[in-house]
Design an enzyme around this catalytic site. Structure first.
Site: not given
Lengths: 358, 78
Positions: A122, A270, A301
């Site tokens: 990430c 992120h 995600n």
């Protein structure tokens, strides 16, 4: 680390590629044992909704290659002019060689091209920019292709509520070039390896190689199922880490750059989930209109691909409308690792989100 | 840190808990909706309201809201 800044480097184009298959938490009631209330609470509180995932044949390298080809074509860049390619991924095609070499071959890049992988998730997109900016600013490269992509959906156990509904897949390509007079880009990079086991795939690497034991799926105390070869996340610790370190890191970078938060046009974090994003934004007292948050609800995600997806998906029009836009990019997660960058983006030759086709 | 205010904040942080339904003696881990999501929202509340870092492990060690309140007060005095 170190905070640092580079000048005469510009970001000239970004393309993100997502798989066409969409999953929605509404169709997964059985994962929550038929508990409608829990599912509704997750939707409302965490903001879980849709996500895009690959099929069993598609990899991060496929998504990144597609994004790279589109970027080169639309941006009118000759593949032979790429001096270095950096691939950020935690889901490479092979244990070795690295994805950068594999994609270098598939794209037919010049032999005079450095190619390497960066094993980060990430925070990886920002780390990739830091490396690329540094390589260009030092005079070693004129033009760098930064690929960042992951297929985390293939690492989660479908019967693990703590991760399965969260993660989507994506691959991105960004072109970074020397440009005399381009404004300074500021970076800060940080790591806390003490938390390495808070977000981890414990088995399948050299420490615990694949065996029949590591493939065995076990039920945990919360009734979630996973094997040691699946992704494990300590959600509460990751949340604590995010809301503690992220606001601090962003504040410190702005101080270092001597830029007021009000002078930043967009804060592209992120895309972990809406709950974490709004908590970070609240602590920094940011105007929510400046914080893209829809990406995670549409695509999930996406690990290293989430920041470029948010830029291409939510900011393409805003970027095209202005001659220069100041962006703060910030990624945080597996490592634990986090990084922020303050960059000025001009008129991009291409800024597009595309669907993957084989 | 006032216990009453803390209980009210706690009730608001955990979904489907009626405000005014809990007391210092309430064993929060026996609540119907006590799950990993509630752990998260309570941690976020404690961070936002009191600027204190509560760990999931600590939430598992305490039983009642009074105990949790005492733990936070001890953190505050450090």
């Amino acid at each position: 680390m170190p905070k640092c800044h580079f000048s005469d480097v510009e970001i000239s184009g970004i393309v993100t590629c997502v798989p066409p298959l969409e999953k929605c938490i509404d169709d997964e009631l059985e994962l929550f044992g038929g508990n409608v209330k829990q599912l509704e609470r997750l939707k409302k509180t965490i903001g879980l909704s849709k996500r895009r995932v690959v099929d069993a044949q598609t990899t991060a390298a496929d998504l990144c290659e597609k994004a790279a080809r589109h970027l080169m074509k639309e941006g009118g860049v000759d593949l032979q002019q790429i001096d270095a390619m950096i691939c950020v991924t935690q889901t490479a095609d092979y244990l070795q060689p690295c994805n950068a070499a594999v994609i270098h071959g598939r794209l037919g890049l010049s032999k005079n091209c450095a190619a390497l992988d960066v094993n980060l998730g990430c925070s990886g997109y920002v780390y990739g920019h830091w490396l690329a900016h540094s390589l260009v600013a030092s005079g070693g490269c004129e033009r760098i292709l930064l690929l960042a992509g992951d297929t985390i959906s293939r690492l989660v156990n479908a019967k693990d509520r703590s991760v399965a509904p969260l993660f989507g897949d994506g691959g991105s390509a960004t072109l970074i070039e020397r440009s005399l007079g381009a404004p300074s880009a500021y970076f800060s990079l940080q790591t806390d390896g003490g938390g390495y086991d808070k977000l981890i795939v414990p088995a399948g690497g050299s420490r615990h190689p694949h065996s029949t034991q590591t493939a065995e799926v076990l039920e945990d105390e919360s009734g979630n199922f996973r094997s040691p070869e699946n992704l494990f996340m300590d959600g509460a610790e990751i949340f604590n880490f995010s809301i503690t370190e992220e606001p601090k890191s962003v504040k410190e970078l702005l101080e270092y750059a001597e830029v007021d938060a009000a002078a930043v046009d967009h804060f592209v974090f992120h895309q972990a989930n809406r709950y974490i994003l709004s908590n970070i934004a609240k602590r920094l007292k940011l105007d929510l209109a400046k914080v893209p948050m829809q990406t995670v609800e549409l695509y999930g995600n996406q690990s290293s691909a989430s920041i470029p997806t948010a830029i291409c998906g939510e900011l393409a029009t805003a970027l095209a409308d202005r001659s220069s836009t100041r962006l703060l990019l910030s990624g945080f997660g597996v490592g634990l690792s986090w990084a922020s960058a303050l960059v000025e983006v001009g008129d991009l030759t291409v800024c597009e989100l595309i669907d993957y086709t084989a | 840190m006032e216990l009453e205010t803390f209980i009210k904040n706690f009730e608001e942080a955990v979904e489907d808990v009626e405000v005014g339904s809990l007391s210092g003696d309430s064993v929060y881990r026996s609540l119907e909706h006590w799950d990993s999501l509630a752990v998260l929202t309570v941690i976020a509340m404690v961070d936002a309201e009191y600027d204190l870092r509560l760990k999931a492990r600590e939430l598992k060690q305490m039983q009642t809201l009074s105990e949790l309140h005492a733990l936070l007060e001890s953190k505050q005095s450090i």
